[in-house]
Design a protein around this motif. Sequence first.
Motif, PDB file in Angstrom:
ATOM      1  N   TYR A 150     -27.213  57.938  15.685  1.00 32.07           N
ATOM      2  CA  TYR A 150     -26.314  57.408  14.647  1.00 32.07           C
ATOM      3  C   TYR A 150     -24.928  58.042  14.672  1.00 32.07           C
ATOM      4  O   TYR A 150     -24.243  58.062  13.652  1.00 32.07           O
ATOM      5  N   TRP A 151     -24.509  58.617  15.805  1.00 34.75           N
ATOM      6  CA  TRP A 151     -23.204  59.286  15.915  1.00 34.75           C
ATOM      7  C   TRP A 151     -23.082  60.436  14.908  1.00 34.75           C
ATOM      8  O   TRP A 151     -21.993  60.831  14.511  1.00 34.75           O
ATOM      9  N   SER A 152     -24.213  61.006  14.526  1.00 35.66           N
ATOM     10  CA  SER A 152     -24.275  61.980  13.431  1.00 35.66           C
ATOM     11  C   SER A 152     -24.559  63.390  13.936  1.00 35.66           C
ATOM     12  O   SER A 152     -25.293  63.585  14.912  1.00 35.66           O
ATOM     13  N   TYR A 154     -20.806  65.944  21.929  1.00 37.93           N
ATOM     14  CA  TYR A 154     -19.519  65.382  21.539  1.00 37.93           C
ATOM     15  C   TYR A 154     -19.369  65.526  20.033  1.00 37.93           C
ATOM     16  O   TYR A 154     -20.349  65.753  19.308  1.00 37.93           O
ATOM     17  N   ARG A 203     -19.338  64.591  16.422  1.00 34.07           N
ATOM     18  CA  ARG A 203     -20.056  63.562  15.708  1.00 34.07           C
ATOM     19  C   ARG A 203     -19.703  63.634  14.233  1.00 34.07           C
ATOM     20  O   ARG A 203     -19.092  64.603  13.781  1.00 34.07           O
ATOM     21  N   TRP A 214     -14.857  57.979  14.807  1.00 29.79           N
ATOM     22  CA  TRP A 214     -14.663  57.187  16.006  1.00 29.79           C
ATOM     23  C   TRP A 214     -13.524  57.716  16.875  1.00 29.79           C
ATOM     24  O   TRP A 214     -13.644  57.794  18.105  1.00 29.79           O
ATOM     25  N   THR A 233     -14.828  60.985  18.565  1.00 27.91           N
ATOM     26  CA  THR A 233     -16.006  60.751  19.401  1.00 27.91           C
ATOM     27  C   THR A 233     -15.638  60.005  20.671  1.00 27.91           C
ATOM     28  O   THR A 233     -16.058  60.368  21.776  1.00 27.91           O
ATOM     29  N   SER A 234     -14.849  58.960  20.540  1.00 27.26           N
ATOM     30  CA  SER A 234     -14.472  58.174  21.713  1.00 27.26           C
ATOM     31  C   SER A 234     -13.624  58.989  22.683  1.00 27.26           C
ATOM     32  O   SER A 234     -13.792  58.896  23.910  1.00 27.26           O
ATOM     33  N   ALA A 241     -27.105  54.930  19.899  1.00 27.37           N
ATOM     34  CA  ALA A 241     -25.669  55.140  19.712  1.00 27.37           C
ATOM     35  C   ALA A 241     -25.034  55.666  20.992  1.00 27.37           C
ATOM     36  O   ALA A 241     -23.879  55.355  21.310  1.00 27.37           O
ATOM     37  N   LEU A 259     -21.823  54.198  23.321  1.00 28.51           N
ATOM     38  CA  LEU A 259     -20.747  55.013  23.891  1.00 28.51           C
ATOM     39  C   LEU A 259     -20.682  54.854  25.404  1.00 28.51           C
ATOM     40  O   LEU A 259     -19.590  54.799  25.989  1.00 28.51           O
ATOM     41  N   LEU A 302     -18.827  56.458  10.606  1.00 30.40           N
ATOM     42  CA  LEU A 302     -18.241  56.597  11.935  1.00 30.40           C
ATOM     43  C   LEU A 302     -16.783  56.166  11.946  1.00 30.40           C
ATOM     44  O   LEU A 302     -15.921  56.867  12.487  1.00 30.40           O
TER      45      LEU A 302
END
Length: 254
Positions: free
Chosen positions: A38-40, A67, A69, A76, A79-80, A114, A118, A160
């Motif tokens: 969950y990008w968490s 990364y 999170r 975003w 993270t990106s 997730a 990515l 996110l």
Amino acid sequence: MPRIRIDYGQHPAQFGHLYTPIGVDGPVPVVMVIHGGYWSADFHLNLATTLASELARRGVAAWNVEYRRVGAGGGWAETSVDIEAALVATSTLLPEASPVALDTADVRIVGHSAGAQLAVWVAGQRDCAVRPTRVVSQAGALDLASRAATRSGGAALTALFGVSYADDPQLYRDASPLHRVPTGVPTVCIHGVEDIQVPAAASRVYVDAARCAGDRAAFWEVPAEGHNAFLDRTTRSWELTLRAVLDQDPWSMP
């Protein structure tokens, strides 16, 4: 397997573990592994440690990346940036640190959930200094825009992006692999039929769109397995992941 920590940035979350094969002269392909969750910040790169170790045992170098999170300096934007920086590190930082010669012209990416979003997203970064030779998506959340529009994405997507879909739909589309085809990178999407977190239709729709746009893409549906089967080395999802990452020509049906 030998493991080397490599920092690709100054933030505590900007690092990865490089696993290299034993008894191999090289050069060997590099597989970048991106964990989900969950990008968490509740989830960490240890989710992908077993896969990274197994890949190294099978003769490739595995770059298991952490990364920023949500809750650990991320959103975003951060993270990106980190995922692209970690990919670039395969041609800059990793060769200097690796005890085995690396084939930096053959960088592959595999991500779960997730992490699959990515992985396929960064494959679409055509101006990135490193272009992967293939991407493997495990139960990928490949259309964040539709999930948010139908309110099936929940709080994770709002956290996110820091903004609702209604207020900035283009931001969601820009992050959605479905809206970025063609990537020019061959892709295999593997998904369990029993997945309730991210329905298999997400991968099926992506592959259809990618093919229509001219990409080489395959969809492998796994009966009787769900979202987290990819974390279990006894499953068919695990077996197919290894085939998709390692085989010479994995785009035919399994």
